[in-house]
Scaffold this motif. Structure first.
Motif, PDB file in Angstrom:
ATOM      1  N   GLU A  20       0.770   1.043  -8.831  1.00 51.83           N
ATOM      2  CA  GLU A  20       1.931   1.728  -9.388  1.00 51.83           C
ATOM      3  C   GLU A  20       2.445   2.762  -8.408  1.00 51.83           C
ATOM      4  O   GLU A  20       1.678   3.356  -7.640  1.00 51.83           O
ATOM      5  CB  GLU A  20       1.598   2.393 -10.725  1.00 51.83           C
ATOM      6  N   VAL A  21       3.761   2.950  -8.429  1.00 52.82           N
ATOM      7  CA  VAL A  21       4.435   3.907  -7.558  1.00 52.82           C
ATOM      8  C   VAL A  21       5.117   4.947  -8.433  1.00 52.82           C
ATOM      9  O   VAL A  21       5.789   4.609  -9.410  1.00 52.82           O
ATOM     10  CB  VAL A  21       5.484   3.214  -6.669  1.00 52.82           C
ATOM     11  N   SER A  22       4.925   6.220  -8.092  1.00 55.44           N
ATOM     12  CA  SER A  22       5.611   7.315  -8.774  1.00 55.44           C
ATOM     13  C   SER A  22       6.094   8.290  -7.714  1.00 55.44           C
ATOM     14  O   SER A  22       5.920   8.060  -6.512  1.00 55.44           O
ATOM     15  CB  SER A  22       4.664   8.018  -9.750  1.00 55.44           C
ATOM     16  N   ILE A  23       6.682   9.395  -8.153  1.00 56.17           N
ATOM     17  CA  ILE A  23       7.144  10.393  -7.190  1.00 56.17           C
ATOM     18  C   ILE A  23       5.978  11.040  -6.463  1.00 56.17           C
ATOM     19  O   ILE A  23       6.158  11.680  -5.433  1.00 56.17           O
ATOM     20  CB  ILE A  23       7.995  11.475  -7.881  1.00 56.17           C
ATOM     21  N   PHE A  24       4.777  10.871  -6.990  1.00 64.29           N
ATOM     22  CA  PHE A  24       3.601  11.488  -6.376  1.00 64.29           C
ATOM     23  C   PHE A  24       2.946  10.588  -5.344  1.00 64.29           C
ATOM     24  O   PHE A  24       2.245  11.063  -4.460  1.00 64.29           O
ATOM     25  CB  PHE A  24       2.578  11.850  -7.457  1.00 64.29           C
ATOM     26  N   GLY A  25       3.135   9.270  -5.461  1.00 66.83           N
ATOM     27  CA  GLY A  25       2.519   8.394  -4.492  1.00 66.83           C
ATOM     28  C   GLY A  25       2.252   7.006  -5.031  1.00 66.83           C
ATOM     29  O   GLY A  25       2.748   6.616  -6.096  1.00 66.83           O
ATOM     30  N   LEU A  26       1.438   6.268  -4.291  1.00 66.02           N
ATOM     31  CA  LEU A  26       1.077   4.897  -4.618  1.00 66.02           C
ATOM     32  C   LEU A  26      -0.404   4.850  -4.967  1.00 66.02           C
ATOM     33  O   LEU A  26      -1.245   5.333  -4.203  1.00 66.02           O
ATOM     34  CB  LEU A  26       1.364   3.988  -3.416  1.00 66.02           C
ATOM     35  N   ARG A  27      -0.715   4.268  -6.140  1.00 64.97           N
ATOM     36  CA  ARG A  27      -2.094   4.156  -6.587  1.00 64.97           C
ATOM     37  C   ARG A  27      -2.438   2.687  -6.831  1.00 64.97           C
ATOM     38  O   ARG A  27      -1.573   1.880  -7.169  1.00 64.97           O
ATOM     39  CB  ARG A  27      -2.325   4.929  -7.879  1.00 64.97           C
TER      40      ARG A  27
END
Length: 226
Positions: free
Chosen positions: A5-12
């Motif tokens: 998953e990608v969010s404004i915080f990064g890729l996990r």
């Protein structure tokens, strides 16, 4: 079921354990990103070392795709968010038996980048360098990094899609099915660590005909922070 998953915080990416009601064997799925924070690969290595068998991608050496991304990041001086490294897990050092559905390179050359990897670098680095020079590190957020169990990843050219995804997915799923058939009565954890684009096929095979179900509460690992 989300695998990356990608969010404004990064890729996990997630670590998922699949169990079968009639078998003690467990599959530990590790959809991997080929470049990331150093501690991302350290955590993956620690989890791999706790398994009794590993099914791994390509060969025991560095990822050419990850190395291409990291090289382009360095050439364009994209330092924001901390250092990133390419995937380079030393499977031999883990001391866990490892199966390579893609085949492995000749004995004594396990840790070297093969010719196909150097070709990947020659083709990818110029393209990625130009893209990052224009779009900066934020271009990573625009890449197709989000993968779920219903994703159907596609490469731009049909031939590459067949060679790099479809045929390799079939080999990977066949390996997982064979391990289930041969070792289903053993109480072992089998890690499957592959590029995230290959894992939807494995999830569908496990949850479909093989009858496995994921445990709740998969563990999320931060690969890239933006």
């Amino acid at each position: 079921m989300q695998l990356t998953e990608v969010s404004i915080f990064g890729l996990r990416s997630v670590v998922l354990v699949f169990k079968h009601r009639d078998s003690p064997l467990r599959f530990v799925l590790m959809p991997v990103v080929h470049m990331g924070r150093p501690d991302y690969y350290r955590l993956l290595s620690e989890r791999l070392a706790r398994c009794q068998l590993i099914v791994a991608e390509m060969y025991d050496g560095p990822s050419s795709t990850g190395l291409a991304y990291v090289t382009a990041l360095r050439l364009t001086r994209q330092y924001r968010g901390g250092p990133l490294v390419h995937q380079n897990i030393d499977y031999e050092a883990l001391g866990v038996p490892t199966v390579w559905p893609d085949g492995r390179i000749l004995e004594g050359r396990r840790r070297r980048l093969p010719l196909a990897g150097w070709i990947d670098l020659a083709l990818l680095v110029p393209y990625l360098t130009i893209t990052m020079a224009v779009g900066g590190r934020d271009m990573l957020m625009r890449q197709n990094f989000e993968i779920s169990d219903i994703s159907e990843p596609r490469m731009r050219w049909a031939l590459m899609n067949r060679l790099m995804l479809e045929e390799r997915d079939r080999d990977l799923v066949a390996t997982v099915q064979r391990i289930h058939t041969e070792r289903r009565h053993e109480q072992i954890d089998v890690a499957v660590i592959y590029g995230a684009a290959h894992l939807p096929a494995v999830v569908r095979a496990l949850a479909g005909g093989l009858g496995y179900r994921p445990q709740r509460g998969g563990e999320w690992l931060l690969a890239i922070d933006f």
